[in-house]
Enzyme design. Sequence first.
Site, short mmCIF file in Angstrom:
data_model
loop_
_atom_site.label_atom_id
_atom_site.label_comp_id
_atom_site.label_asym_id
_atom_site.label_seq_id
_atom_site.Cartn_x
_atom_site.Cartn_y
_atom_site.Cartn_z
N THR A 178 -2.60 -10.98 8.64
CA THR A 178 -1.64 -11.89 9.26
C THR A 178 -1.97 -13.25 8.65
OG1 THR A 178 -1.81 -10.68 11.37
CG2 THR A 178 -0.89 -12.86 11.49
N VAL A 207 7.01 -3.70 17.27
CA VAL A 207 7.08 -5.16 17.33
C VAL A 207 5.66 -5.73 17.28
CG1 VAL A 207 7.76 -7.13 18.75
CG2 VAL A 207 9.26 -5.14 18.57
N SER A 208 5.48 -6.70 16.38
CA SER A 208 4.17 -7.33 16.17
C SER A 208 3.89 -8.40 17.24
CB SER A 208 4.18 -8.00 14.79
OG SER A 208 3.08 -8.85 14.66
N THR A 227 -4.90 -12.98 14.92
CA THR A 227 -4.78 -11.98 13.88
C THR A 227 -5.55 -10.74 14.32
OG1 THR A 227 -5.26 -11.46 11.57
CG2 THR A 227 -6.75 -13.02 12.64
N ILE A 229 -5.29 -6.32 15.26
CA ILE A 229 -4.38 -5.25 15.67
C ILE A 229 -3.48 -5.78 16.79
CG2 ILE A 229 -4.26 -2.96 16.72
CD1 ILE A 229 -6.36 -2.09 14.86
N GLY A 230 -2.19 -5.80 16.50
CA GLY A 230 -1.24 -6.43 17.41
C GLY A 230 -1.31 -5.90 18.83
N1 GLY Z 1 -1.35 -8.86 14.10
C1 GLY Z 1 -0.37 -8.33 13.27
C2 GLY Z 1 0.24 -7.11 13.78
O1 GLY Z 1 -0.40 -6.28 14.41
O2 GLY Z 1 1.41 -6.91 13.57
#
Ligand code: GLY
Length: 317
Positions: A178, A207-208, A227, A229-230
């Site tokens: 990210t 969706v991020s 930043t 894992i979303g």
């Molecule tokens: N942080 C970026 C995503 O998981 O989309």
Amino acid sequence: MAISVSSPRVIIHGGAGGSLRSKGGLEAVRSILRGIVTRVYGCVADDGSARDGVVLGCRLLEDEPRFNAGTGSVLQSDGQVRMSSALMDGASSRFSGVINVSGLKNPIEVAQFLQGERDRVLSDVGAKELLRELQVPVFNPLTDLRLKEWMEERKGGFERTMASTLAEPQDDEAGRGTIGVVVLDGQGNIAAGTSTGGKGFERVGRVSDSAMPAGNYANGVAGVSCTGIGEDIIDECLAAKIVVRTTDGLSLREAFDRSIGESTENRRDLGAIGLDRAGAIAWGKTSEILVAAYHDGEEIGDTLELGDGMQVGSCGV
Ligand code: GLY
């Protein structure tokens, strides 16, 4: 209420995730980050607003093919690039963003346009229609390295949880890419921006966090960009949580310590950068690396060689 500060502050990131595998890679990334932080600081020191600085920084990071945003974005499971980006102006407490847009160079510029609109967060079909209305030039952000990465991953049935943080020729580690920028300007106003190609290899329609207040948030007191894992960032509501804790009286550093500590207990995989209106800068991560650099008004520093695992750091506190 904005206060006057002697000099601006800037912090930027290019993702969090697995290690930078070579010293050459590390020095190249350091040089890119320092160049961009210098340009953003120059813009704001030259009377640019926090929002101007954030848009400039995000645009420069989106244009850098090593990072997973704009040019160099990862591919989703169907082999398409879809990008998400958000801008939050702390002076107006206004959030805007785009979700899963394709065929353009700089998603942050669309988020910037949407700051002035009644409907401020648009997703795929609506965003596409807006690009057409604005006559945004068509651009293909796909790079050879990201295509190769997707083709390799397809052979393995998309088993990795995420694509690589940085597109490096020899990179084969999972990462969490990210980009993000948080700026305090000379008037004491704060803005935050975040942009991403997503996790990589994800289901179409996912969706991020980057275009949600969980991943990007600012008010008159503090601003944070995340930043990682979303889904982990959303579950922690990390950016908004750190900003609200700071607004409610914790120092920025305390808010990072507590929030990153909770993320560690909850076994999340993420990182965050932020600053506050008094000029404090902070960062934190649970992942192996956090690719970030900052300008504290006097000098530039970076987080490229922090130790593995949970780390929180700050300056100017
Ligand atoms: N942080 C970026 C995503 O998981 O989309």
